[in-house]
Design an enzyme around this catalytic site. Structure first.
Site, PDB file in Angstrom:
ATOM      1  N   ALA A   1      -6.444   4.772   4.829  1.00  0.00           N
ATOM      2  CA  ALA A   1      -5.776   3.568   4.322  1.00  0.00           C
ATOM      3  C   ALA A   1      -6.762   2.455   3.966  1.00  0.00           C
ATOM      4  CB  ALA A   1      -4.764   3.065   5.352  1.00  0.00           C
ATOM      5  N   HIS A   2      -7.827   2.300   4.733  1.00  0.00           N
ATOM      6  CA  HIS A   2      -8.787   1.227   4.455  1.00  0.00           C
ATOM      7  C   HIS A   2      -9.483   1.460   3.121  1.00  0.00           C
ATOM      8  CE1 HIS A   2     -12.585  -1.104   4.921  1.00  0.00           C
ATOM      9  NE2 HIS A   2     -11.699  -2.016   5.255  1.00  0.00           N
ATOM     10  N   LEU A   3      -9.918   2.682   2.863  1.00  0.00           N
ATOM     11  CA  LEU A   3     -10.566   3.017   1.591  1.00  0.00           C
ATOM     12  C   LEU A   3      -9.623   2.729   0.425  1.00  0.00           C
ATOM     13  CD1 LEU A   3     -12.649   4.397  -0.301  1.00  0.00           C
ATOM     14  CD2 LEU A   3     -11.610   6.576   0.329  1.00  0.00           C
TER      15      LEU A   3
END
Length: 85
Positions: free
Chosen positions: A15-17
């Site tokens: 999710a962060h990417l």
């Protein structure tokens, strides 16, 4: 229109990417798409980007079309190919 093949090197995934890529793509006026295998999505769409499930080591094609396409390709390539997050 600029088309660039890039190998994902970002150490972060999930999710962060995806959130970082959508945020980055949204800074540009150009239309930006990312293609992985036979699936192409709008890089400014969180749901579309999540469906790609990008991971380090995968190859993607970034397509930018618009007034700032050079900057868009540079920014996306710079982020995706950075070894350290």
């Amino acid at each position: 229109m600029i088309v660039k093949d890039i190998e994902v090197q970002v150490s972060d995934n999930g999710a962060h990417l995806i959130a970082m890529l959508v945020q980055l793509a949204s800074q540009f006026k150009s239309k930006i798409n990312i293609k992985k295998e036979d699936k192409m999505v709008n890089a400014k769409s969180i749901m579309g980007m999540m469906s790609l499930a990008l991971a380090p080591g995968e190859k993607v094609t970034v397509i930018a079309d618009g007034t700032d396409e050079d900057d868009a390709i540079f920014g996306m390539e710079n982020y995706l190919s950075s070894a350290a997050e």
